[in-house]
Design a protein around this motif. Structure first.
Motif, PDB file in Angstrom:
ATOM      1  N   VAL A 114       0.858  -1.179   0.000  1.00 51.43           N
ATOM      2  CA  VAL A 114       0.000   0.000   0.000  1.00 51.43           C
ATOM      3  C   VAL A 114       0.897   1.232   0.000  1.00 51.43           C
TER       4      VAL A 114
ATOM      5  N   THR B 150       1.174   5.439  -0.144  1.00 53.93           N
ATOM      6  CA  THR B 150       0.415   6.645   0.178  1.00 53.93           C
ATOM      7  C   THR B 150       1.008   7.842  -0.568  1.00 53.93           C
TER       8      THR B 150
ATOM      9  N   VAL C 217       0.198  -5.016   3.082  1.00 57.40           N
ATOM     10  CA  VAL C 217      -1.268  -4.995   3.082  1.00 57.40           C
ATOM     11  C   VAL C 217      -1.824  -5.333   4.459  1.00 57.40           C
TER      12      VAL C 217
ATOM     13  N   ALA D  54      -1.528  -2.273   6.576  1.00 59.28           N
ATOM     14  CA  ALA D  54      -2.448  -1.247   6.087  1.00 59.28           C
ATOM     15  C   ALA D  54      -3.880  -1.555   6.504  1.00 59.28           C
ATOM     16  N   ASN D  55      -4.295  -2.817   6.373  1.00 56.75           N
ATOM     17  CA  ASN D  55      -5.644  -3.182   6.791  1.00 56.75           C
ATOM     18  C   ASN D  55      -5.837  -2.965   8.289  1.00 56.75           C
TER      19      ASN D  55
ATOM     20  N   ALA E 128      -4.142   6.443  -0.994  1.00 55.77           N
ATOM     21  CA  ALA E 128      -3.547   5.142  -0.660  1.00 55.77           C
ATOM     22  C   ALA E 128      -3.845   4.180  -1.779  1.00 55.77           C
TER      23      ALA E 128
ATOM     24  N   VAL F 235      -2.988   0.302  -3.537  1.00 55.80           N
ATOM     25  CA  VAL F 235      -2.429  -1.032  -3.377  1.00 55.80           C
ATOM     26  C   VAL F 235      -1.731  -1.429  -4.663  1.00 55.80           C
TER      27      VAL F 235
ATOM     28  N   ASN G  88     -11.260   0.142   2.452  1.00 61.37           N
ATOM     29  CA  ASN G  88     -10.281   1.216   2.503  1.00 61.37           C
ATOM     30  C   ASN G  88     -10.184   1.992   1.198  1.00 61.37           C
TER      31      ASN G  88
ATOM     32  N   PHE H 273      -8.770   1.142  -1.589  1.00 64.99           N
ATOM     33  CA  PHE H 273      -7.438   1.076  -2.177  1.00 64.99           C
ATOM     34  C   PHE H 273      -7.565   0.833  -3.676  1.00 64.99           C
TER      35      PHE H 273
END
Length: 233
Positions: free
Chosen positions: A21, A23, A31, A34-35, A57, A59, A72, A74
């Motif tokens: 991920v 930013t 990941v 990030a989750n 953000a 992925v 999220n 992503f």
């Protein structure tokens, strides 16, 4: 670039190979992190920058770019895109926009390399500090050990001196004992000699007396042995 990307979460630091991920504040996370982190809030875990926009953000994964619906928001991009994707991703964009995109991408890598270098320097400083502490502890242990060794050496020297004094005393006692033994043997032999002298004196007394009488008897010529009382018969 040959540099490896790592998760910017200090407690993770996992090497990123498959997907990650990214930013807009130039940080990157695995990941899983990030989750875990982005579910709590839409803030960058590294610098706490608000990530309110969908493109803040992204992925990145090995597959080509496909839209993915997740909590999220992503966007999925590829860390190793195909040649077709490389050909089409920037096609149609103006050269200035392409240069801007490339500049930002290079800035991201530059920031990541700088951050990794800073992290490694911090690790080296921590290791140097620990080494300095261990060196001080080692010096203290060595100093204490040397002090104990000196004390024990002094005690050993004192014990050796005491042992030498005791050895001299033992030699003196042995010499004294030998002298006393000699005196005892002399005293033990002396009474025997005196006793034998007395016995001889008692045994030889009459004989000496008779000889004296025979010699002193001048009235008989020649003298005979029977005249030992000076009686003239």
């Amino acid at each position: 670039m040959d540099a490896e990307l790592r998760c910017n979460r200090l407690t993770c630091r996992k090497t990123l190979i498959d997907k990650a991920v990214v930013t807009t504040c130039s940080h990157i996370f695995c990941v899983d992190c990030a989750n875990e982190l982005f579910n709590a809030s839409r803030l960058c875990p590294a610098c706490e920058t608000p990530l309110t926009e969908p493109d803040d953000a992204v992925v990145s994964r090995l597959a080509h770019c496909v839209p993915v619906q997740n909590p999220n928001c992503f966007q999925v991009c590829s860390l190793h895109p195909t040649n077709d994707y490389k050909t089409s991703v920037l096609s149609g964009l103006s050269p200035s926009l392409i240069m801007e995109i490339c500049s930002r991408a290079l800035s991201f890598w530059q920031y990541q390399v700088h951050q990794e270098n800073s992290f490694q320097q911090a690790v080296i400083r921590n290791l140097n500090d620990k080494q300095a502490q261990l060196q001080k502890q080692l010096e203290n242990v060595i100093r204490e050990a040397n002090g104990e060794i000196n004390l024990l050496s002094n005690k050993v020297a004192e014990l050796e001196r005491d042992m030498e004094l005791e050895r001299r005393k033992v030699h003196e006692l042995q010499d004294s004992s030998r002298e006393r033994e000699k005196e005892y043997q002399k005293l033990k032999v002396a009474p025997t000699i005196d006793w034998r002298a007395d016995v001889l004196t008692v045994a030889l007394g009459p004989i000496r007396q008779s000889k004296a009488e025979v010699i002193t008897c001048s009235k008989h010529s020649p003298a005979w042995a029977g005249c030992y009382r000076c009686e003239h018969v």
